[in-house]
Design an enzyme around this catalytic site. Sequence first.
Site, PDB file in Angstrom:
ATOM      1  N   ASP A  67       0.817  -1.210   0.000  1.00  0.00           N
ATOM      2  CA  ASP A  67       0.000   0.000   0.000  1.00  0.00           C
ATOM      3  C   ASP A  67       0.852   1.263   0.000  1.00  0.00           C
ATOM      4  O   ASP A  67       2.058   1.220   0.276  1.00  0.00           O
ATOM      5  CB  ASP A  67      -0.967   0.003   1.201  1.00  0.00           C
ATOM      6  CG  ASP A  67      -0.377  -0.609   2.453  1.00  0.00           C
ATOM      7  OD1 ASP A  67       0.857  -0.635   2.571  1.00  0.00           O
ATOM      8  OD2 ASP A  67      -1.151  -1.068   3.312  1.00  0.00           O
ATOM      9  N   ASN A 135      -8.108  -3.070  13.990  1.00  0.00           N
ATOM     10  CA  ASN A 135      -9.494  -3.337  13.569  1.00  0.00           C
ATOM     11  C   ASN A 135      -9.581  -4.529  12.628  1.00  0.00           C
ATOM     12  O   ASN A 135     -10.608  -4.750  12.003  1.00  0.00           O
ATOM     13  CB  ASN A 135     -10.085  -2.088  12.901  1.00  0.00           C
ATOM     14  CG  ASN A 135      -9.317  -1.681  11.649  1.00  0.00           C
ATOM     15  OD1 ASN A 135      -8.354  -2.336  11.271  1.00  0.00           O
ATOM     16  ND2 ASN A 135      -9.747  -0.603  11.018  1.00  0.00           N
ATOM     17  N   HIS A 137      -7.730  -4.970   9.864  1.00  0.00           N
ATOM     18  CA  HIS A 137      -7.405  -4.730   8.454  1.00  0.00           C
ATOM     19  C   HIS A 137      -6.139  -5.462   8.044  1.00  0.00           C
ATOM     20  O   HIS A 137      -5.257  -5.712   8.870  1.00  0.00           O
ATOM     21  CB  HIS A 137      -7.332  -3.226   8.115  1.00  0.00           C
ATOM     22  CG  HIS A 137      -6.143  -2.476   8.630  1.00  0.00           C
ATOM     23  ND1 HIS A 137      -6.214  -1.172   9.070  1.00  0.00           N
ATOM     24  CD2 HIS A 137      -4.833  -2.814   8.754  1.00  0.00           C
ATOM     25  CE1 HIS A 137      -5.019  -0.752   9.424  1.00  0.00           C
ATOM     26  NE2 HIS A 137      -4.165  -1.732   9.246  1.00  0.00           N
ATOM     27  N   GLU A 142      -9.889  -1.948   5.022  1.00  0.00           N
ATOM     28  CA  GLU A 142     -10.554  -1.692   6.294  1.00  0.00           C
ATOM     29  C   GLU A 142     -11.827  -2.539   6.389  1.00  0.00           C
ATOM     30  O   GLU A 142     -12.352  -2.996   5.366  1.00  0.00           O
ATOM     31  CB  GLU A 142     -10.931  -0.209   6.384  1.00  0.00           C
ATOM     32  CG  GLU A 142      -9.747   0.756   6.244  1.00  0.00           C
ATOM     33  CD  GLU A 142      -8.901   0.869   7.511  1.00  0.00           C
ATOM     34  OE1 GLU A 142      -8.867  -0.081   8.318  1.00  0.00           O
ATOM     35  OE2 GLU A 142      -8.257   1.912   7.687  1.00  0.00           O
TER      36      GLU A 142
HETATM   37  C1  F6R Z   1       1.298  -1.743   6.073  1.00  0.00           C
HETATM   38  C2  F6R Z   1      -0.039  -2.338   6.120  1.00  0.00           C
HETATM   39  C3  F6R Z   1      -0.851  -2.352   7.367  1.00  0.00           C
HETATM   40  C4  F6R Z   1      -0.063  -2.710   8.621  1.00  0.00           C
HETATM   41  C5  F6R Z   1      -0.961  -2.675   9.851  1.00  0.00           C
HETATM   42  C6  F6R Z   1      -0.181  -2.944  11.114  1.00  0.00           C
HETATM   43  O1  F6R Z   1       1.854  -1.860   4.784  1.00  0.00           O
HETATM   44  O2  F6R Z   1      -0.480  -2.784   5.128  1.00  0.00           O
HETATM   45  O3  F6R Z   1      -1.904  -3.279   7.221  1.00  0.00           O
HETATM   46  O4  F6R Z   1       0.508  -3.971   8.466  1.00  0.00           O
HETATM   47  O5  F6R Z   1      -1.581  -1.422   9.943  1.00  0.00           O
HETATM   48  O6  F6R Z   1       0.741  -1.916  11.324  1.00  0.00           O
HETATM   49  P1  F6R Z   1       1.877  -2.072  12.432  1.00  0.00           P
HETATM   50  O7  F6R Z   1       2.739  -3.198  12.011  1.00  0.00           O
HETATM   51  O8  F6R Z   1       2.611  -0.749  12.386  1.00  0.00           O
HETATM   52  O9  F6R Z   1       1.193  -2.314  13.723  1.00  0.00           O
END
Ligand code: F6R
Length: 239
Positions: A67, A135, A137, A142
Amino acid sequence: MEIRVFRTDAEIGKTAADIICGCVREKPSCVLGLATGASPLPTYREMIAEYEAGRVSFKDVRTFNLDEYCDLPRDHKNSYYSFMVENLFSKTDIDMANVGFLDGNAPEKEESERYAAAIKAAGGIDIQILGIGRNGHIAFNEPSDEFTDEAWKVKLSDSTIEANSIYFDDIPMPRYAMTMGIGSIMRAGKIILIATGASKAQAVKDMIKGEVTPHCPASVLQRHADALILLDEAAAALL
Ligand code: F6R
């Protein structure tokens, strides 16, 4: 799903990096799906250490990141592109010509088609690294009423904005991102999801024990034939 619980982040990083480096040694031009955020950092540190020790070369590896924020220049310090350059690409021999990244500033439809075609031309993703949001995701898919397929432009949820705003000290955090869809993630040959810390415990429980629903996007991994979930004890506390 295979679930493994570890005492430390470092052990998780070592386990994930061993699998990734093993894949690269076996197939030097393999295709890696990469994530940003805190969860994969110990893995990237281990991959760098393996490279520095001369035990692996990433020069022929192709990569696709999950992303990228919209409305943020690619070279801004908080872009996911900059994150990857800083935490992995610049510290290994990954060839930047082999790096695939979503452009958060390109028109959605064309960008989605371009990314899908690029992943297909590379032969598909061999190993996809994932984190999980509080959440539920994965990438920036989301919670919603339906599972997505290819890359799309998402309005970030309040939960994600709250979690990630801490990284933005000079400008407000972007409200939109381009993300790989659930379909693109599910087509990877192998998935390694990393979750650490108590703030992920409920999402981890919903992912593993809950029903498969787009209201917890990570729950779709129950349907993947080769999904490995690497947790620390805090993230596994509700299992
Ligand atoms: C990042 C991504 C997100 C993260 C998620 C967890 O490329 O796609 O889904 O993996 O938000 O983030 P952290 O690892 O910072 O807790």
